[in-house]
Design a protein around this motif. Structure first.
Motif, PDB file in Angstrom:
ATOM      1  N   ALA A 178      45.992  10.157  68.634  1.00 31.33           N
ATOM      2  CA  ALA A 178      45.749   8.834  67.777  1.00 31.33           C
ATOM      3  C   ALA A 178      44.292   8.386  67.557  1.00 31.33           C
ATOM      4  N   TRP A 179      43.705   8.706  68.787  1.00 29.65           N
ATOM      5  CA  TRP A 179      42.161   8.230  69.050  1.00 29.65           C
ATOM      6  C   TRP A 179      41.436   9.422  68.333  1.00 29.65           C
ATOM      7  N   VAL A 180      42.024  10.672  68.497  1.00 26.96           N
ATOM      8  CA  VAL A 180      41.384  12.116  67.751  1.00 26.96           C
ATOM      9  C   VAL A 180      41.286  11.695  66.201  1.00 26.96           C
ATOM     10  N   LEU A 181      42.493  11.378  65.806  1.00 18.41           N
ATOM     11  CA  LEU A 181      42.894  11.264  64.503  1.00 18.41           C
ATOM     12  C   LEU A 181      41.888  10.190  63.932  1.00 18.41           C
ATOM     13  N   GLY A 182      41.753   9.237  64.317  1.00 17.76           N
ATOM     14  CA  GLY A 182      40.985   7.952  64.052  1.00 17.76           C
ATOM     15  C   GLY A 182      39.572   8.643  63.946  1.00 17.76           C
ATOM     16  N   ALA A 183      38.798   9.306  64.846  1.00 20.52           N
ATOM     17  CA  ALA A 183      37.748   9.740  64.732  1.00 20.52           C
ATOM     18  C   ALA A 183      37.573  10.814  63.605  1.00 20.52           C
ATOM     19  N   LEU A 184      38.638  11.681  63.408  1.00 20.99           N
ATOM     20  CA  LEU A 184      38.649  12.735  62.328  1.00 20.99           C
ATOM     21  C   LEU A 184      38.500  11.924  60.922  1.00 20.99           C
ATOM     22  N   ILE A 185      39.398  11.143  60.842  1.00 24.58           N
ATOM     23  CA  ILE A 185      39.575  10.184  59.492  1.00 24.58           C
ATOM     24  C   ILE A 185      38.187   9.608  59.440  1.00 24.58           C
ATOM     25  N   SER A 186      37.415   9.053  60.204  1.00 23.66           N
ATOM     26  CA  SER A 186      36.174   8.442  60.041  1.00 23.66           C
ATOM     27  C   SER A 186      35.014   9.524  59.761  1.00 23.66           C
ATOM     28  N   PHE A 208      31.264  11.487  55.117  1.00 19.62           N
ATOM     29  CA  PHE A 208      30.614  11.991  54.006  1.00 19.62           C
ATOM     30  C   PHE A 208      30.430  11.486  52.571  1.00 19.62           C
ATOM     31  N   VAL A 209      31.814  10.814  52.485  1.00 18.86           N
ATOM     32  CA  VAL A 209      31.539   9.856  51.154  1.00 18.86           C
ATOM     33  C   VAL A 209      30.441   8.776  51.110  1.00 18.86           C
ATOM     34  N   TRP A 210      30.729   7.930  52.336  1.00 21.68           N
ATOM     35  CA  TRP A 210      29.602   7.012  52.591  1.00 21.68           C
ATOM     36  C   TRP A 210      28.149   7.603  52.436  1.00 21.68           C
ATOM     37  N   ALA A 211      27.917   8.645  52.953  1.00 27.72           N
ATOM     38  CA  ALA A 211      26.710   9.361  53.291  1.00 27.72           C
ATOM     39  C   ALA A 211      26.036   9.548  51.915  1.00 27.72           C
ATOM     40  N   GLU A 212      26.903  10.394  50.865  1.00 29.45           N
ATOM     41  CA  GLU A 212      26.386  10.636  49.674  1.00 29.45           C
ATOM     42  C   GLU A 212      26.024   9.392  48.903  1.00 29.45           C
ATOM     43  N   LEU A 213      26.922   8.482  48.893  1.00 30.80           N
ATOM     44  CA  LEU A 213      26.853   7.251  48.189  1.00 30.80           C
ATOM     45  C   LEU A 213      25.532   6.469  48.730  1.00 30.80           C
ATOM     46  N   TYR A 225      37.276   2.162  65.030  1.00 23.84           N
ATOM     47  CA  TYR A 225      36.096   3.011  64.433  1.00 23.84           C
ATOM     48  C   TYR A 225      35.583   2.122  63.016  1.00 23.84           C
ATOM     49  N   LEU A 226      36.297   1.295  62.444  1.00 24.49           N
ATOM     50  CA  LEU A 226      35.626   0.730  61.217  1.00 24.49           C
ATOM     51  C   LEU A 226      34.201  -0.069  61.559  1.00 24.49           C
ATOM     52  N   GLY A 227      33.224   0.331  60.773  1.00 24.49           N
ATOM     53  CA  GLY A 227      31.886  -0.155  61.155  1.00 24.49           C
ATOM     54  C   GLY A 227      30.803   1.007  61.022  1.00 24.49           C
ATOM     55  N   ILE A 237      29.552   7.915  64.833  1.00 25.44           N
ATOM     56  CA  ILE A 237      30.966   8.351  64.776  1.00 25.44           C
ATOM     57  C   ILE A 237      31.135   9.281  66.003  1.00 25.44           C
ATOM     58  N   VAL A 238      30.231  10.183  66.092  1.00 25.72           N
ATOM     59  CA  VAL A 238      30.475  11.190  67.329  1.00 25.72           C
ATOM     60  C   VAL A 238      30.113  10.460  68.655  1.00 25.72           C
ATOM     61  N   GLY A 239      29.165   9.720  68.686  1.00 20.98           N
ATOM     62  CA  GLY A 239      28.945   8.839  70.005  1.00 20.98           C
ATOM     63  C   GLY A 239      30.407   8.184  70.440  1.00 20.98           C
ATOM     64  N   ILE A 240      30.577   7.203  69.377  1.00 20.37           N
ATOM     65  CA  ILE A 240      31.764   6.280  69.818  1.00 20.37           C
ATOM     66  C   ILE A 240      33.122   7.125  70.034  1.00 20.37           C
ATOM     67  N   ALA A 241      33.263   8.368  69.301  1.00 21.89           N
ATOM     68  CA  ALA A 241      34.454   9.033  69.505  1.00 21.89           C
ATOM     69  C   ALA A 241      34.350   9.598  70.939  1.00 21.89           C
ATOM     70  N   ALA A 242      33.339  10.089  71.407  1.00 22.98           N
ATOM     71  CA  ALA A 242      33.358  10.415  72.773  1.00 22.98           C
ATOM     72  C   ALA A 242      33.251   9.467  73.836  1.00 22.98           C
ATOM     73  N   LEU A 243      32.821   8.433  73.556  1.00 25.06           N
ATOM     74  CA  LEU A 243      33.246   7.305  74.670  1.00 25.06           C
ATOM     75  C   LEU A 243      34.501   6.676  74.578  1.00 25.06           C
ATOM     76  N   TYR A 244      34.915   6.785  73.442  1.00 20.84           N
ATOM     77  CA  TYR A 244      36.271   6.394  73.152  1.00 20.84           C
ATOM     78  C   TYR A 244      37.594   7.368  74.187  1.00 20.84           C
ATOM     79  N   LEU A 245      37.410   8.586  73.862  1.00 23.24           N
ATOM     80  CA  LEU A 245      38.090   9.480  74.508  1.00 23.24           C
ATOM     81  C   LEU A 245      37.847   9.378  75.988  1.00 23.24           C
ATOM     82  N   LEU A 246      36.891   9.440  76.351  1.00 25.50           N
ATOM     83  CA  LEU A 246      36.472   9.606  77.856  1.00 25.50           C
ATOM     84  C   LEU A 246      36.928   8.235  78.357  1.00 25.50           C
ATOM     85  N   MET A 247      36.881   7.110  77.536  1.00 29.34           N
ATOM     86  CA  MET A 247      37.421   5.852  78.332  1.00 29.34           C
ATOM     87  C   MET A 247      38.811   5.827  78.553  1.00 29.34           C
TER      88      MET A 247
END
Length: 449
Positions: free
Chosen positions: A53-61, A66-71, A218-220, A246-256
């Protein structure tokens, strides 16, 4: 709604650099979320597969970023989604409706987001001080007041404060991770292998519902887009800050998660209301657990700081554009920030923090935002690509339009996963917003009348 642009609305200064923007993103993402959601995710799935569930949350984010980055790179303005939706769907017709609906929802869901963090703050504070129900409500309301007072200042001062709060976030997460991995009662590899392969049965076991809760954590990652007009070199820094976050927080969440479950069995973790405090107490004793709890409270406080900062720019942007009450378009005469928008959202967050429970808020927040904001933005980006030249987008996602299509499909799946009651509540808010828009348009003799 007054159809006027405030005469004294000034341009917001570009004073936040890449490091400060990334810090604001990351402290917005962490907050109290992972510390209260970890047991809930395990309860939902009912087994060691919770890690997916944590991996999927990171993947979705990551895909949605990419959408947010372009806009964000193409339109770095205060208000984020408000401007994205207006520009994508046309400023004179459908864009007016979609941007209005975003502001309409923001007036409700932004204070709910702040309230969810303050309620979680009060829940963890109960580990330190015996609090009854009303005392917890008063604590959560008091936290909102303090946040508003801290944000009532110039943006460059806020940027410096964000770096200090970011250090607290990294310290707390680092302590949990290092403590768990160095004192594990089960090998870390065994914890990971226990999750087993991903199967279709896993989705039936509640992966979608569990991912609703992890996505909340992950929101934010897009908070920097709401501050677009205040970011230095936004065409470069907005995309970079989001992906780093996203990459930093995903790593922290999974390790935690792995660290906690390697010390305390997941069957016990899912029953804990103060899992971080219980975890540290198991390793180092009650005094260390109290210190860890204080750090969790600092992290939660830091997130609320970033959340309310970003959302306070949304009503300001709409009002400065002539599509909301002109009173919100006024900046503070000497400190140059949207103080009236900040005070309004802070007041609603204070009320909500006294009325609602955390378990009801988390899913409702996501259900309310998916259709208009996340799916609406993704579809809007497809429209923009069709109508504008490639040079209009300083940042271009790889394999376009695949990430956009994936984002739309995934968000639709998550929306359904919130459940019928929350889907209905989200659609009801949207419907009421449409009615309000039509009434105002009729009074002002604007489109579609």
């Amino acid at each position: 709604m007054e159809n006027a642009t405030a005469p004294d609305s000034q341009t917001l200064p570009h004073r936040l650099n890449l490091l400060q923007g990334t810090a604001l993103n990351m402290i917005d993402m962490v907050g109290i979320g992972p510390f209260v959601v970890l047991p809930l995710v395990i309860q939902t799935i009912g087994g060691p597969e919770f890690i997916y569930a944590w991996v999927l949350g990171a993947l979705i984010s990551f895909i949605d970023a990419f959408v947010w980055a372009e806009l964000g790179a193409a339109f770095p303005q205060a208000g984020g989604s408000y401007n994205f939706l207006k520009i994508a769907y046309g400023e004179k017709r459908w864009g007016r409706l979609f941007s209005f609906l975003f502001v309409w929802q923001t007036l409700i869901q932004a204070p709910l987001v702040v309230a969810s963090g303050s309620i979680g703050f009060a829940q963890y504070a109960s580990y330190l001080f015996p609090l009854d129900d009303w005392q917890r409500r008063l604590v959560s309301g008091g936290v909102v007041i303090v946040i508003v007072l801290l944000l009532y200042r110039r943006i460059e001062t806020i940027g410096r404060i964000s770096l200090l709060l970011w250090a607290c976030v990294l310290t707390t997460m680092g302590w949990i991770i290092v403590g768990g991995l160095s004192n594990a009662t089960r090998p870390v590899l065994e914890v990971v292998q226990a999750a087993g392969p991903v199967t279709t049965g896993l989705f039936g076991a509640g992966l979608g519902a569990a991912s609703v809760k992890t996505i909340y954590c992950y929101l934010g990652y897009y908070n920097v887009c709401h501050l677009g007009s205040e970011i230095q070199n936004p065409k470069r820094n907005i995309p970079i800050s989001m992906f780093i976050s996203i990459v930093g927080i995903a790593a922290l969440y999974l390790l935690m998660n792995v660290s906690v479950v390697s010390v305390i069995p997941w069957q016990e973790v899912q029953q804990s209301k103060f899992i971080v405090s219980t975890f540290v107490e198991r390793l180092y004793g009650p005094e260390a657990a109290q210190m860890a709890t204080w750090l969790v409270l600092v992290v939660a406080f830091s997130s609320l700081f970033a959340v309310l900062l970003g959302y306070s720019r949304v009503p300001y942007a709409a009002a400065a554009d002539g599509q909301f009450f002109s009173v919100f378009a006024r900046l503070h005469p000497t400190r140059h920030f949207p103080h009236r928008s900040l005070l309004f959202l802070g007041a609603l967050a204070f009320v909500f923090s006294l009325l609602f429970r955390l378990s009801d808020v988390i899913t409702a927040i996501l259900a309310m935002r998916i259709v208009v904001q996340f799916i609406g933005q993704a579809v809007g980006l497809l429209i923009l690509h069709r109508n504008r030249p490639r040079s209009s987008f300083p940042f271009r996602m790889p394999l376009y339009p695949l990430p956009v299509v994936l984002a739309i499909i995934i968000w639709a799946f998550i929306f359904v996963s919130t459940g019928w009651s929350f889907m209905l509540s989200g659609l009801t808010v949207t419907t009421l917003g449409i009615v309000a828009f039509l009434i105002l348009a009729r009074v002002k003799r604007q489109w579609p009348f």
